[in-house]
Design a protein around this motif. Structure first.
Motif: not given
Length: 412
Positions: A49, A51-52, A221, A344, A347
């Protein structure tokens, strides 16, 4: 390649081996000690969580630090200490303490991915040699993705998850030691305090304002929403084909293909990185789309391998674009933010496929393939707007200090 770059590859491979092994090791350790894999999933979520959120902070700190050697080695050491602490605490200490350790370890994650990759430009002179260096750097991600889960699974089967976590801790410690030996200093460059300091939002602004960065960041992304769904999708597809345990075979085929692609196609320097990225995403999408209609696991695995080969050069191309077009003083932020956004997105993809798991597996795989093709199209559309921008040169291309100015391109 210089000796410094050789040590960098060792550090990067060791750090990414530890990172790639964490997902499986944490779940297996939780299952072993608590009887519930869900506990491991919660810890892994706490690990991923931050990371971003940590990416812009890590990138800005890396650009501003007066002691880059201490900063990078310290970040890897923090990652390692958190891994060791989880190996001891998971299933034994109160859950709030375990989750807090996972969050703290996760804040070091951006330095394992984009943070380390941002150093390549300071170790290899600008030109085809640097492009090849990014190919080698990308191969460390793929090599870790192939070997780490296999090593963790094998050690756990032969002994327990504890020794597997110990292996990851040792690998992280090796990465920190090697990082401490890298030649971070550029004798001809100004120190960070001599130049203007970029704000925390500067990296995000650069990703949006620089067309080439905007194109590759938005496209990758989107593509990683599909990549994040691929593991669960492969398990469901294997079950649909009558081999419930073959999901790992499919993902291994993809990972081996990606390693092969990064070591072969990823080393092509005669093709513009933007074009290479588009063809990589398009090829991955086409191969996965074909895999959705195959009648057996062996044929599906072969197409997953082809998809991996196509995917392999994507990271190399992405790293080349970030290095070439990152504005002065923002290289570390651009690299860490790009990596954080992709993680992200992955995920989110994993969560989406969980919500749609009741659908036929072949339709899920088609959706993943469609995301890759859409990402290639998005890159083409975004990258085609406006005049071609000249690559950033000078100090920003060769120095990790992030000081604006012009100097010898690619100075070590």
């Amino acid at each position: 390649m210089s000796g410094g770059f050789g040590r960098y590859l060792g550090a990067a491979l060791a750090a990414r081996f530890a990172s790639e092994g964490m997902g499986m090791a944490v779940v297996l350790l939780a299952l072993e000690r608590t009887g519930s894999a869900a506990h491991g999933a919660f810890v892994l979520t706490a690990w991923l969580a931050p990371h971003v959120l940590a990416a812009p902070l890590a990138g800005a700190a890396a650009a501003r630090t007066r002691r880059p050697r201490l900063f990078h080695a310290g970040a890897l050491a923090g990652f390692t200490v958190a891994t060791a602490a989880l190996a001891v605490l998971l299933g034994r200490a109160p859950w709030p303490a375990v989750l807090a350790v996972a969050v703290l370890g996760g804040t070091c994650g951006p330095m394992v991915t984009g943070g380390l990759s941002s150093l390549v430009a300071s170790l290899v002179p600008e030109g085809p040699g640097r492009d090849r260096a990014y190919g080698w750097d990308a191969s460390t991600y793929n090599a870790a993705a192939v070997t780490a889960p296999a090593a963790v699974g094998t050690i756990t089967a032969l002994a327990s998850a504890g020794p597997a976590m110990a292996l990851l801790t040792t690998s992280g410690a090796l990465a920190a030691l090697l990082a401490a030996t890298l030649p971070y200093e550029d004798p001809g460059a100004a120190r960070p305090q001599d130049g203007p300091r970029a704000g925390l939002g500067a990296g995000l602004a650069a990703l949006w304002r620089v067309r080439e960065l905007r194109a590759v960041t938005s496209a990758t992304t989107l593509a990683f929403v599909g990549v994040g769904a691929l593991t669960t999708g492969s398990v469901l597809l294997a079950a649909e084909l009558g081999s419930p345990g073959a999901g790992g075979v499919l993902m291994t085929a993809f990972a081996v293909g990606a390693l092969t692609g990064s070591l072969t196609l990823g080393r092509i320097t005669s093709v513009a990185p933007g074009r290479l990225a588009r063809w990589a995403m398009a090829g991955t999408g086409a191969a996965l789309a074909a895999a959705a209609f195959t009648p057996s696991v062996p044929v599906t695995a072969a197409l997953f391998a082809v998809a991996g080969v196509c995917d392999g050069p994507l990271l190399t191309a992405t790293l080349r674009i970030r290095s070439r077009y990152a504005p002065d003083g923002l290289r570390a932020q651009v690299f860490t933010l790009g990596a954080g956004l992709k993680l992200t997105a992955a995920s989110a993809g994993a969560a989406l496929v969980g919500l749609t798991a009741a659908a036929p597996a072949w339709t899920l795989l088609l959706g993943i393939a469609a995301l890759q093709l859409a990402a290639a199209t998005l890159h083409l559309l975004v990258g085609a707007r406006g005049p071609v921008r000249e690559p950033v040169t000078g100090m920003s291309a060769g120095s990790p200090t992030g000081v604006s100015g012009r100097g010898t391109p690619g100075a070590p």
